[in-house]
Design a protein around this motif. Structure first.
Motif, PDB file in Angstrom:
ATOM      1  N   THR A  43      -4.833 -24.959 176.295  1.00  0.00           N
ATOM      2  CA  THR A  43      -3.566 -25.578 175.878  1.00  0.00           C
ATOM      3  C   THR A  43      -3.611 -27.108 175.899  1.00  0.00           C
ATOM      4  O   THR A  43      -2.594 -27.747 175.643  1.00  0.00           O
ATOM      5  CB  THR A  43      -2.391 -25.098 176.759  1.00  0.00           C
ATOM      6  OG1 THR A  43      -2.651 -25.439 178.133  1.00  0.00           O
ATOM      7  CG2 THR A  43      -2.205 -23.593 176.635  1.00  0.00           C
ATOM      8  N   HIS A  44      -4.779 -27.682 176.181  1.00  0.00           N
ATOM      9  CA  HIS A  44      -4.881 -29.151 176.076  1.00  0.00           C
ATOM     10  C   HIS A  44      -6.343 -29.559 175.967  1.00  0.00           C
ATOM     11  O   HIS A  44      -7.091 -29.519 176.949  1.00  0.00           O
ATOM     12  CB  HIS A  44      -4.222 -29.837 177.277  1.00  0.00           C
ATOM     13  CG  HIS A  44      -4.192 -31.328 177.125  1.00  0.00           C
ATOM     14  ND1 HIS A  44      -3.358 -31.964 176.227  1.00  0.00           N
ATOM     15  CD2 HIS A  44      -4.903 -32.314 177.725  1.00  0.00           C
ATOM     16  CE1 HIS A  44      -3.555 -33.266 176.297  1.00  0.00           C
ATOM     17  NE2 HIS A  44      -4.489 -33.503 177.183  1.00  0.00           N
ATOM     18  N   VAL A  45      -6.731 -29.994 174.772  1.00  0.00           N
ATOM     19  CA  VAL A  45      -8.122 -30.407 174.554  1.00  0.00           C
ATOM     20  C   VAL A  45      -8.138 -31.377 173.371  1.00  0.00           C
ATOM     21  O   VAL A  45      -7.456 -31.171 172.370  1.00  0.00           O
ATOM     22  CB  VAL A  45      -9.025 -29.167 174.314  1.00  0.00           C
ATOM     23  CG1 VAL A  45      -8.537 -28.317 173.150  1.00  0.00           C
ATOM     24  CG2 VAL A  45     -10.479 -29.563 174.122  1.00  0.00           C
ATOM     25  N   HIS A  46      -8.909 -32.474 173.514  1.00  0.00           N
ATOM     26  CA  HIS A  46      -8.930 -33.543 172.500  1.00  0.00           C
ATOM     27  C   HIS A  46     -10.151 -33.373 171.596  1.00  0.00           C
ATOM     28  O   HIS A  46     -11.283 -33.619 172.042  1.00  0.00           O
ATOM     29  CB  HIS A  46      -9.021 -34.909 173.173  1.00  0.00           C
ATOM     30  CG  HIS A  46      -7.836 -35.281 174.006  1.00  0.00           C
ATOM     31  ND1 HIS A  46      -6.942 -36.260 173.630  1.00  0.00           N
ATOM     32  CD2 HIS A  46      -7.389 -34.818 175.192  1.00  0.00           C
ATOM     33  CE1 HIS A  46      -6.006 -36.384 174.559  1.00  0.00           C
ATOM     34  NE2 HIS A  46      -6.248 -35.516 175.528  1.00  0.00           N
ATOM     35  N   PHE A  47      -9.923 -33.013 170.328  1.00  0.00           N
ATOM     36  CA  PHE A  47     -11.110 -32.799 169.481  1.00  0.00           C
ATOM     37  C   PHE A  47     -11.919 -34.067 169.245  1.00  0.00           C
ATOM     38  O   PHE A  47     -13.154 -34.015 169.200  1.00  0.00           O
ATOM     39  CB  PHE A  47     -10.728 -32.055 168.188  1.00  0.00           C
ATOM     40  CG  PHE A  47     -10.682 -32.841 166.919  1.00  0.00           C
ATOM     41  CD1 PHE A  47     -11.846 -33.142 166.221  1.00  0.00           C
ATOM     42  CD2 PHE A  47      -9.471 -33.269 166.397  1.00  0.00           C
ATOM     43  CE1 PHE A  47     -11.801 -33.852 165.032  1.00  0.00           C
ATOM     44  CE2 PHE A  47      -9.423 -33.975 165.214  1.00  0.00           C
ATOM     45  CZ  PHE A  47     -10.589 -34.277 164.529  1.00  0.00           C
TER      46      PHE A  47
ATOM     47  N   SER B 153       2.318 -33.739 174.412  1.00  0.00           N
ATOM     48  CA  SER B 153       1.984 -35.100 174.823  1.00  0.00           C
ATOM     49  C   SER B 153       1.527 -35.063 176.278  1.00  0.00           C
ATOM     50  O   SER B 153       1.329 -33.983 176.840  1.00  0.00           O
ATOM     51  CB  SER B 153       3.181 -36.041 174.646  1.00  0.00           C
ATOM     52  OG  SER B 153       2.743 -37.388 174.689  1.00  0.00           O
ATOM     53  N   HIS B 154       1.340 -36.249 176.864  1.00  0.00           N
ATOM     54  CA  HIS B 154       0.914 -36.359 178.253  1.00  0.00           C
ATOM     55  C   HIS B 154       2.107 -36.708 179.143  1.00  0.00           C
ATOM     56  O   HIS B 154       3.072 -37.331 178.679  1.00  0.00           O
ATOM     57  CB  HIS B 154      -0.163 -37.434 178.398  1.00  0.00           C
ATOM     58  CG  HIS B 154      -1.439 -37.112 177.689  1.00  0.00           C
ATOM     59  ND1 HIS B 154      -1.720 -37.553 176.415  1.00  0.00           N
ATOM     60  CD2 HIS B 154      -2.511 -36.376 178.077  1.00  0.00           C
ATOM     61  CE1 HIS B 154      -2.923 -37.112 176.057  1.00  0.00           C
ATOM     62  NE2 HIS B 154      -3.420 -36.392 177.042  1.00  0.00           N
ATOM     63  N   LEU B 155       1.997 -36.339 180.429  1.00  0.00           N
ATOM     64  CA  LEU B 155       3.112 -36.563 181.359  1.00  0.00           C
ATOM     65  C   LEU B 155       2.586 -36.687 182.786  1.00  0.00           C
ATOM     66  O   LEU B 155       1.833 -35.816 183.249  1.00  0.00           O
ATOM     67  CB  LEU B 155       4.081 -35.367 181.265  1.00  0.00           C
ATOM     68  CG  LEU B 155       5.290 -35.352 182.187  1.00  0.00           C
ATOM     69  CD1 LEU B 155       6.273 -36.459 181.789  1.00  0.00           C
ATOM     70  CD2 LEU B 155       5.989 -33.996 182.143  1.00  0.00           C
TER      71      LEU B 155
ATOM     72  N   ALA C  31       0.830 -32.144 179.057  1.00  0.00           N
ATOM     73  CA  ALA C  31      -0.420 -32.071 179.806  1.00  0.00           C
ATOM     74  C   ALA C  31      -0.307 -32.828 181.120  1.00  0.00           C
ATOM     75  O   ALA C  31       0.257 -33.926 181.164  1.00  0.00           O
ATOM     76  CB  ALA C  31      -1.556 -32.648 178.974  1.00  0.00           C
ATOM     77  N   HIS C  32      -0.847 -32.208 182.165  1.00  0.00           N
ATOM     78  CA  HIS C  32      -1.064 -32.784 183.501  1.00  0.00           C
ATOM     79  C   HIS C  32       0.118 -32.599 184.451  1.00  0.00           C
ATOM     80  O   HIS C  32       0.106 -31.702 185.264  1.00  0.00           O
ATOM     81  CB  HIS C  32      -1.498 -34.254 183.412  1.00  0.00           C
ATOM     82  CG  HIS C  32      -2.743 -34.424 182.616  1.00  0.00           C
ATOM     83  ND1 HIS C  32      -3.923 -33.801 182.947  1.00  0.00           N
ATOM     84  CD2 HIS C  32      -2.987 -35.078 181.451  1.00  0.00           C
ATOM     85  CE1 HIS C  32      -4.856 -34.091 182.053  1.00  0.00           C
ATOM     86  NE2 HIS C  32      -4.310 -34.859 181.127  1.00  0.00           N
ATOM     87  N   ASN C  33       1.102 -33.477 184.418  1.00  0.00           N
ATOM     88  CA  ASN C  33       2.246 -33.404 185.348  1.00  0.00           C
ATOM     89  C   ASN C  33       1.774 -33.251 186.790  1.00  0.00           C
ATOM     90  O   ASN C  33       2.281 -32.417 187.548  1.00  0.00           O
ATOM     91  CB  ASN C  33       3.188 -32.253 184.954  1.00  0.00           C
ATOM     92  CG  ASN C  33       4.619 -32.537 185.383  1.00  0.00           C
ATOM     93  OD1 ASN C  33       5.038 -33.698 185.433  1.00  0.00           O
ATOM     94  ND2 ASN C  33       5.357 -31.513 185.721  1.00  0.00           N
TER      95      ASN C  33
ATOM     96  N   SER D   6      -8.575 -27.689 179.089  1.00  0.00           N
ATOM     97  CA  SER D   6      -9.872 -28.250 179.492  1.00  0.00           C
ATOM     98  C   SER D   6      -9.833 -29.778 179.486  1.00  0.00           C
ATOM     99  O   SER D   6     -10.638 -30.418 180.154  1.00  0.00           O
ATOM    100  CB  SER D   6     -10.977 -27.767 178.549  1.00  0.00           C
ATOM    101  OG  SER D   6     -10.777 -28.286 177.246  1.00  0.00           O
ATOM    102  N   ASP D   7      -8.908 -30.361 178.717  1.00  0.00           N
ATOM    103  CA  ASP D   7      -8.796 -31.821 178.579  1.00  0.00           C
ATOM    104  C   ASP D   7     -10.140 -32.493 178.326  1.00  0.00           C
ATOM    105  O   ASP D   7     -10.402 -33.575 178.831  1.00  0.00           O
ATOM    106  CB  ASP D   7      -8.089 -32.455 179.780  1.00  0.00           C
ATOM    107  CG  ASP D   7      -7.604 -33.867 179.460  1.00  0.00           C
ATOM    108  OD1 ASP D   7      -7.381 -34.172 178.272  1.00  0.00           O
ATOM    109  OD2 ASP D   7      -7.461 -34.683 180.405  1.00  0.00           O
ATOM    110  N   VAL D   8     -11.006 -31.853 177.574  1.00  0.00           N
ATOM    111  CA  VAL D   8     -12.186 -32.567 177.065  1.00  0.00           C
ATOM    112  C   VAL D   8     -11.702 -33.754 176.234  1.00  0.00           C
ATOM    113  O   VAL D   8     -10.709 -33.637 175.508  1.00  0.00           O
ATOM    114  CB  VAL D   8     -13.029 -31.598 176.188  1.00  0.00           C
ATOM    115  CG1 VAL D   8     -13.902 -32.324 175.186  1.00  0.00           C
ATOM    116  CG2 VAL D   8     -13.847 -30.685 177.087  1.00  0.00           C
TER     117      VAL D   8
END
Ligand SMILES: [Zn+2]
Length: 434
Positions: free
Chosen positions: A70-74, A223-225, A262-264, A313-315
């Motif tokens: 649910t969170h990965v940067h291509f 988005s990020h948080l 993502a994150h929190n 994975s937040d790659v």
């Protein structure tokens, strides 16, 4: 039609809602037709009911649902492994210079292929993908994802301040480019669009207004948080009128049941309450949080507030695309939190890597488990004979224990097969059929 004979294991239940063991299910066979699971049960029962159907034997290991990231940067697939820096310095040194290169469409095409092939090789069949700052790069990602049949939700990344100038756009350009991408890619096959401001740190109120204008018709938001304390302090300075980080999104109507943050890692109670009230989800990214020193994720507080949590994975900050590794790191982090942590069982880990993600992405009626009526998106985890994982699986007491050994030991080398809507797409590690 095909009958798959395997040790089929999934989590049709929610282990956070009651007895974790009750959330687990196991069977010996699936009947698949046109990419959809039509029957499930013992091999004997399915063969008796469908005597003319071919049987594909997947002996050894486990057949589990395709993983959901649910969170990965291509654009960061070539930027994994940047060590020793906290978030904002890591972005400047490692991530953003690489993301700038995707202005070159041919470069973006190569990166998109590497990224998507990496997902498949890791058993990930559905993902909410943080996109590129460049619209032509998004065309490359969507086109390549469509060719592979993957469940991909993604969108153009929007920023109009604070980042390096080549990654910025005006709200007007962002609106026009995003609307064009939505028109061409949203709801096309398994592709969907997600409005994606990088984070409110790099987006003005005018840009967040653009984000709100783009929502609707099944469009997602991500988005990020609350990832890192220095980031939160900067957001507080940039939005003096906001109650907290989440409020920078909420006051623009961007916190909904189709929002994934993502994150929190550092939430206030008011933020957790608001996330739960709106049905928004959080993507927990444990190897990234560890690598960047962002902090120890307060999973217990999320669960106690009723906030839905899945895995990312937040790659490239994360240490690779393989979701079981994230699940293991999530387990480690809860152990390190001591009494404040939420002890995770192997059933929790499988749920977090599969059905929790499907639920966060609103895909739980299609994927995330292997129930009748779901798409056959599946991963066969089968270790090479003689490997430490093979030894451990042989000595597992029961299914949950086998899962524990998988999460402790499996790597992408143990991905023996991947199916996307019934089509086999992964390379074979175990001989097939055996
Ligand atoms: Zn991220």
């Amino acid at each position: 039609m095909t009958i798959y004979a395997a040790t089929v294991v999934d989590t049709p239940g929610d282990p956070f809602a009651g007895d974790p063991a009750a959330a687990l299910a196991e069977d010996g066979a699936l009947l698949v037709r046109d990419g959809v699971i039509r029957a499930r049960g013992s091999l004997a029962a399915l063969r008796a009911a469908h005597p003319d159907e071919a049987v594909t034997r997947l002996d050894g290991g486990l057949l589990v649902p395709g993983f959901v990231d649910t969170h990965v940067h291509f654009p960061q697939i070539r930027a994994i492994g940047g060590m020793g820096l906290p978030l904002l310095d890591w972005l400047e040194r490692y991530a953003l210079p690489e993301e700038s290169k995707l202005a070159d469409q041919a470069y973006a095409r190569a990166v998109a292929a590497e990224f998507l092939d990496g997902l498949v090789a890791s058993g990930t069949t559905s993902a909410l993908v943080f996109g590129s700052h460049f619209a032509p790069a998004m065309d490359e990602l969507f086109a390549a994802a469509g060719q592979r049949g993957l469940n991909i939700t993604s969108g153009l990344v929007l920023s109009d301040r604070e980042l390096r100038p080549d990654l910025l756009s005006s709200p007007e350009t962002a609106l026009a480019d995003s609307a064009d991408l939505i028109r061409r890619w949203h709801d096309r096959g398994r592709l969907r669009y997600a409005v994606t401001p990088r984070f409110s740190l790099s987006t003005s109120d005018d840009m967040l207004d653009v984000c709100a204008q783009l929502l609707g018709q099944g469009i997602w938001f991500t988005s990020h948080l609350n990832e890192n304390l220095a980031e939160i302090a900067t957001v507080t300075r940039l939005f003096p009128g906001s109650q907290d980080y989440l409020d920078t999104y909420c006051r623009h109507g961007l916190v909904t049941a189709r929002s994934v943050f993502a994150h929190n890692v550092h939430p206030g109670d008011a933020e957790l309450t608001l996330l739960a009230e709106h049905g928004a989800s959080v993507a927990h990214c444990p190897t990234s949080n560890s690598a960047l020193g962002s902090g120890l994720f307060p999973l217990r507080r999320h669960v106690e507030h009723g906030v839905h949590v899945a895995l990312g994975s937040d790659v490239g900050a994360g240490a690779g695309l393989f979701l079981p590794k994230e699940a293991l790191q999530a387990y480690f982090i809860q152990q390190l939190l001591g009494p404040a942590g939420l002890g995770l069982t192997p059933v929790h880990l499988l749920y977090l890597a599969t059905r929790a993600g499907a639920r966060a992405l609103g895909l739980e009626d299609r994927v995330g488990d292997l129930a009748v009526g779901k798409d056959f998106d599946a991963v066969w985890l089968c270790p090479a004979e003689g490997s430490t994982l093979a030894v451990n699986l042989r000595h597992a007491r029961d299914t949950a224990d086998a899962l524990a050994r998988i999460f402790a030991l499996a790597t992408p080398a143990d991905v023996a097969g991947v199916w996307v809507r019934g089509l086999r797409v992964g390379a074979a590690a175990c001989p097939d059929p055996r």
